[in-house]
Design a protein around this motif. Structure first.
Motif, PDB file in Angstrom:
ATOM      1  N   ARG A 234      20.652  75.485  10.688  1.00 41.45           N
ATOM      2  CA  ARG A 234      20.552  76.040   9.339  1.00 41.45           C
ATOM      3  C   ARG A 234      19.341  75.469   8.595  1.00 41.45           C
ATOM      4  N   ALA A 235      19.097  74.168   8.787  1.00 40.95           N
ATOM      5  CA  ALA A 235      17.955  73.517   8.130  1.00 40.95           C
ATOM      6  C   ALA A 235      16.634  74.027   8.709  1.00 40.95           C
ATOM      7  N   ASN A 295       9.661  72.687  -2.164  1.00 43.71           N
ATOM      8  CA  ASN A 295      10.594  71.568  -2.237  1.00 43.71           C
ATOM      9  C   ASN A 295      11.268  71.329  -0.886  1.00 43.71           C
ATOM     10  N   VAL A 296      11.601  72.420  -0.181  1.00 42.26           N
ATOM     11  CA  VAL A 296      12.198  72.300   1.159  1.00 42.26           C
ATOM     12  C   VAL A 296      11.233  71.590   2.097  1.00 42.26           C
ATOM     13  N   ILE A 297       9.957  71.978   2.060  1.00 42.11           N
ATOM     14  CA  ILE A 297       8.969  71.390   2.961  1.00 42.11           C
ATOM     15  C   ILE A 297       8.687  69.933   2.592  1.00 42.11           C
ATOM     16  N   LYS A 298       8.626  69.648   1.305  1.00 45.06           N
ATOM     17  CA  LYS A 298       8.385  68.259   0.893  1.00 45.06           C
ATOM     18  C   LYS A 298       9.524  67.354   1.351  1.00 45.06           C
ATOM     19  N   ARG A 299      10.774  67.810   1.205  1.00 40.41           N
ATOM     20  CA  ARG A 299      11.927  67.004   1.641  1.00 40.41           C
ATOM     21  C   ARG A 299      11.899  66.801   3.153  1.00 40.41           C
ATOM     22  N   PHE A 300      11.534  67.855   3.886  1.00 38.97           N
ATOM     23  CA  PHE A 300      11.436  67.749   5.344  1.00 38.97           C
ATOM     24  C   PHE A 300      10.377  66.718   5.727  1.00 38.97           C
ATOM     25  N   CYS A 301       9.228  66.777   5.062  1.00 35.32           N
ATOM     26  CA  CYS A 301       8.140  65.839   5.346  1.00 35.32           C
ATOM     27  C   CYS A 301       8.598  64.400   5.100  1.00 35.32           C
ATOM     28  N   ARG A 302       9.287  64.184   4.011  1.00 33.59           N
ATOM     29  CA  ARG A 302       9.762  62.825   3.673  1.00 33.59           C
ATOM     30  C   ARG A 302      10.787  62.337   4.716  1.00 33.59           C
ATOM     31  N   MET A 304      11.255  63.370   7.902  1.00 33.40           N
ATOM     32  CA  MET A 304      10.658  63.172   9.219  1.00 33.40           C
ATOM     33  C   MET A 304       9.754  61.963   9.251  1.00 33.40           C
ATOM     34  N   ARG A 305       9.073  61.715   8.148  1.00 31.21           N
ATOM     35  CA  ARG A 305       8.201  60.542   8.039  1.00 31.21           C
ATOM     36  C   ARG A 305       9.002  59.274   8.267  1.00 31.21           C
ATOM     37  N   LYS A 306      10.137  59.178   7.597  1.00 37.91           N
ATOM     38  CA  LYS A 306      10.990  58.007   7.726  1.00 37.91           C
ATOM     39  C   LYS A 306      11.545  57.890   9.156  1.00 37.91           C
ATOM     40  N   ARG A 307      11.918  59.032   9.733  1.00 36.54           N
ATOM     41  CA  ARG A 307      12.496  59.023  11.066  1.00 36.54           C
ATOM     42  C   ARG A 307      11.461  58.598  12.110  1.00 36.54           C
ATOM     43  N   ILE A 308      10.260  59.121  11.956  1.00 36.80           N
ATOM     44  CA  ILE A 308       9.197  58.782  12.917  1.00 36.80           C
ATOM     45  C   ILE A 308       8.799  57.311  12.784  1.00 36.80           C
TER      46      ILE A 308
END
Length: 308
Positions: A234-235, A295-302, A304-308
């Motif tokens: 869904r995400a 906003n969806v893309i910014k949240r995804f970027c944040r 994934m950044r933390k996960r990576i």
């Protein structure tokens, strides 16, 4: 056929794409068709030249996400550049004569080690490329050397540099996904946010995602997210729709401006909304959807950044 003769056909084919309103409604298909058209004409123009190098597309051209007036970037890859200046000049001159206004860089194998240590933007180009023509072995050897250069120390440093680069970009172009007149490419939640995560993914996993399928690189990336269960379906669907909206906005901004333009100013916001079927009284609803997408893309970027 000579380049000057090809120019007429290239412009006719380009205009057919730029005036195809059904195609414009699907930003992925539009970008792929436009990118592949340029690829085809590059092959036609340079078909008679014996190449002792690899020619690759880079940037949005390699990702097949080329907007109407985006830069058409090429990279010439040699074992050694010396002695090939005449060949490079001949290729570029023929392409410009055919109406294909390319920008180009020239690289040799030794540049990999040089730029991995000194220039993040240049090194990013090295694994954000797609083979077009010439010596395919040189291109594969080039890619192998790039992967070999990604030792743990270099990977860690480059990932940290990407994170720092995001902060600098946000500071310059806006760190909110709701900047009133955003830069579609660079403001938080813009196209670059998704692209930088793709680059970080490639670095971390020592891989390339430049498949030769007739789809955009982002579509390939979304498939990888799903395959590796990095996001729930869904995400991924929400991220895909958000990126499509922003890509479509950029395509329309270029077409309506009739030149390269990534600044979404108020007067263009209304024009784009009307082009998408909104009424003059209701065009603000388009910007509401745009800001939801960023906003969806910014949240995804944040995330994934933390996960990576």
């Amino acid at each position: 056929m000579e380049p000057l003769e090809l120019k007429k056909y290239f412009i006719e084919d380009r205009n057919k794409i730029f005036q195809n309103y059904e195609l414009i409604r699907n930003p992925y298909q539009f970008c792929v068709r436009w990118s592949i058209l340029i690829e085809e004409y590059i092959l036609k123009v340079l078909s008679g030249i014996k190449l002792n190098c690899a020619i690759a597309s880079v940037g949005s051209f390699s990702r097949r996400e080329l907007a109407p007036y985006s830069d058409i970037d090429l990279m010439f890859v040699f074992n050694k550049v010396d002695g090939n200046e005449k060949l490079i000049k001949e290729c570029i001159t023929k392409l410009w004569d055919a109406g294909i206004e390319v920008s180009h860089t020239v690289r040799e194998f030794s540049d990999i080690q040089k730029f991995i240590e000194t220039d993040l933007e240049t090194f990013t180009q090295f694994f954000d490329s797609r083979f077009l023509l010439g010596n395919e072995k040189i291109y594969h050897d080039w890619n192998s050397l790039i992967i070999k250069a990604l030792n743990p120390t270099n990977k860690k440093r480059l990932l940290e540099e990407y994170i720092e680069d995001i902060k600098k970009r946000y500071k310059k172009y806006g760190d909110s996904a709701k900047v009133l007149e955003p830069n579609i490419k660079y403001t938080a939640g813009g196209l670059r946010d998704l692209q930088v995560i793709q680059w970080m993914y490639c670095l971390k996993n020592e891989t390339f995602i430049n498949v030769q399928d007739e789809i955009t690189q982002s579509e390939t990336f979304f498939s990888l997210l799903k395959k590796n269960k990095l996001l729930i379906p869904r995400a991924i669907s929400r991220l895909n729709e958000s990126y499509k909206l922003i890509l479509n906005t950029r395509n329309l901004l270029h077409l309506l401006s009739e030149h390269k333009n990534d600044r979404l100013e108020f007067n263009m916001q209304e024009k784009i909304a009307i082009a998408l079927g909104y009424t003059p009284e209701n065009w603000h609803s388009f910007m509401k959807k745009y800001f939801e997408a960023t906003n969806v893309i910014k949240r995804f970027c944040r995330t994934m950044r933390k996960r990576i």
